[in-house]
Design an enzyme around this catalytic site. Sequence first.
Site, PDB file in Angstrom:
ATOM      1  N   ASP A  34      28.029  39.811  39.862  1.00 22.51           N
ATOM      2  CA  ASP A  34      28.570  39.265  38.613  1.00 22.51           C
ATOM      3  C   ASP A  34      29.043  37.840  38.813  1.00 22.51           C
ATOM      4  O   ASP A  34      29.232  37.394  39.932  1.00 22.51           O
ATOM      5  CB  ASP A  34      29.762  40.114  38.196  1.00 22.51           C
ATOM      6  N   LYS A  56      26.771  34.971  34.005  1.00 18.69           N
ATOM      7  CA  LYS A  56      26.364  33.918  33.068  1.00 18.69           C
ATOM      8  C   LYS A  56      26.918  32.538  33.411  1.00 18.69           C
ATOM      9  O   LYS A  56      26.649  31.574  32.733  1.00 18.69           O
ATOM     10  CB  LYS A  56      26.778  34.292  31.657  1.00 18.69           C
ATOM     11  N   MET A 168      41.393  37.264  29.922  1.00 19.74           N
ATOM     12  CA  MET A 168      40.481  36.579  28.976  1.00 19.74           C
ATOM     13  C   MET A 168      41.252  36.005  27.790  1.00 19.74           C
ATOM     14  O   MET A 168      40.747  36.016  26.669  1.00 19.74           O
ATOM     15  CB  MET A 168      39.399  37.568  28.467  1.00 19.74           C
TER      16      MET A 168
HETATM   17  N1  SAH Z   1      37.311  43.321  36.422  1.00 20.63           N
HETATM   18  C1  SAH Z   1      38.113  42.110  36.510  1.00 20.63           C
HETATM   19  C2  SAH Z   1      38.363  41.497  35.148  1.00 20.63           C
HETATM   20  C3  SAH Z   1      37.109  41.012  34.450  1.00 20.63           C
HETATM   21  S1  SAH Z   1      37.442  40.280  32.912  1.00 20.63           S
HETATM   22  C4  SAH Z   1      39.411  42.423  37.245  1.00 20.63           C
HETATM   23  O1  SAH Z   1      39.748  43.588  37.423  1.00 20.63           O
HETATM   24  O2  SAH Z   1      40.091  41.483  37.646  1.00 20.63           O
HETATM   25  C5  SAH Z   1      37.500  38.584  33.345  1.00 20.63           C
HETATM   26  C6  SAH Z   1      38.925  38.079  33.295  1.00 20.63           C
HETATM   27  O3  SAH Z   1      39.613  38.458  34.474  1.00 20.63           O
HETATM   28  C7  SAH Z   1      39.060  36.574  33.282  1.00 20.63           C
HETATM   29  O4  SAH Z   1      38.891  36.037  31.986  1.00 20.63           O
HETATM   30  C8  SAH Z   1      40.466  36.394  33.763  1.00 20.63           C
HETATM   31  O5  SAH Z   1      41.376  36.688  32.737  1.00 20.63           O
HETATM   32  C9  SAH Z   1      40.572  37.492  34.801  1.00 20.63           C
HETATM   33  N2  SAH Z   1      40.290  37.004  36.169  1.00 20.63           N
HETATM   34  C10 SAH Z   1      39.355  37.459  37.001  1.00 20.63           C
HETATM   35  N3  SAH Z   1      39.442  36.838  38.193  1.00 20.63           N
HETATM   36  C11 SAH Z   1      40.476  35.982  38.111  1.00 20.63           C
HETATM   37  C12 SAH Z   1      41.092  35.071  39.010  1.00 20.63           C
HETATM   38  N4  SAH Z   1      40.651  34.909  40.260  1.00 20.63           N
HETATM   39  N5  SAH Z   1      42.144  34.354  38.571  1.00 20.63           N
HETATM   40  C13 SAH Z   1      42.625  34.503  37.329  1.00 20.63           C
HETATM   41  N6  SAH Z   1      42.084  35.349  36.434  1.00 20.63           N
HETATM   42  C14 SAH Z   1      41.021  36.086  36.822  1.00 20.63           C
END
Ligand code: SAH
Length: 401
Positions: A34, A56, A168
């Site tokens: 991803d 994407k 998000m």
């Molecule tokens: N499955 C992921 C979330 C996916 S949705 C999880 O459990 O973390 C994508 C969102 O995750 C992003 O828009 C942001 O809000 C958050 N996100 C993912 N990685 C991040 C990071 N390293 N730092 C800050 N926000 C992050």
Amino acid sequence: MSRAWLIGAGPGDPELMTVKAMRALAVADVVLVDDLVNPEILRMAGPQAQIVHVGKRGGHASTPQREIVALMLMHLRAGRSVARLKGGDPFVFGRGGEELQALQAQGVPVEIVNGITAGIAAPTTLGIPVTHRGLTQGAIFVTGHGAGDDEPDWRALAATGLTLVVYMGIRRLEDIAAQLLQAGMSPHTPCAAIESATLSTQRQVIAPLSTLPAEVRAAAIGSPSIIVIGDVVSLAHPPGTAAPTHVPERPAPPRMLSVGIGFRQGVTADQIEAAVRAALGPHSLAEVAAMATLDRKADDPALVRFCERHAIALVRCAPAQIEACLAAHPRLPRSDTVYAHTGVHAVCEPCALLASPGSTSLAQKYAGDGITVAIAVMPGAATKDNLQHDAQPESRNDEDR
Ligand code: SAH
């Protein structure tokens, strides 16, 4: 058929992968990655592994979910083991559940490997625990992406008083903050927006709710970011700074509310807490000076525990006092059903008034779970207009059964 894994890669720092995730990655023939996965993590894949990017970012169109599943099936049927690698945890806003269902529908067994979700890891980098005894009883993970019908109920979320961890949400931050303020959340609520958490490129802004959107914009904080809203953010100490030795306490709001409560036997302290919080709406338990109930119910262990938990005085009301209060306030609701169970014509409204002498203003919300709650406001309090006035019909008063 060969093995299939749905793997959480964690928030970014490769050290935050689980041992199980590393092992699976090392033996997979195909790795479908991803967009949010740190490329460094792919070094853990074996030399034989075919790496396929399906995200994407970087200007490429994302592969539709359907095609990702079709691709996995194609490799699996050709005898290749497939690791599907997702950022954070695959089951937290990762659409992992959908991929799992699609593969299961094709009879493919899938092993799920959890990852550390960004909503916990991002605040941790600043020393912020998402729960902390004395500051919050829990945390809510919520998407900030939804608009229209998918919009979270920010008013209801604000009323919980729990830590809000928004995924998000950075693009809609202005809107989210405005809705929380409108719902009565304090403009002083400490907040953090944390971009690219756990990576060397991490940046963050820590600010009160009222100025967070402007400060985030000024610092050009973008996606991916986690937004944390709640008192736990007062514990923040950004990397390189010392942990606060003295946690700045928010000035305690004046205790200008009293709560009358009726409940049936067997309710728990947590159910009482949920009911009182629901009745308080945007107001906090710290604003409650006293709880009152019928004298013979006042020793109930759940009620005692709840009052101790929040340092709220417990007031016992004798039946004669309650009836006198009802006589003095002819417009209060009264019920023969309540009388049949308790010996008085109402419990929560007169008790709320009796708990704080001089209080006249009253708002009530029936809160369910066999619990009724009424709130009285002391004269001179600036809060009374915000309280909810949505008393339920008396017939729904099922207290004390
Ligand atoms: N499955 C992921 C979330 C996916 S949705 C999880 O459990 O973390 C994508 C969102 O995750 C992003 O828009 C942001 O809000 C958050 N996100 C993912 N990685 C991040 C990071 N390293 N730092 C800050 N926000 C992050």
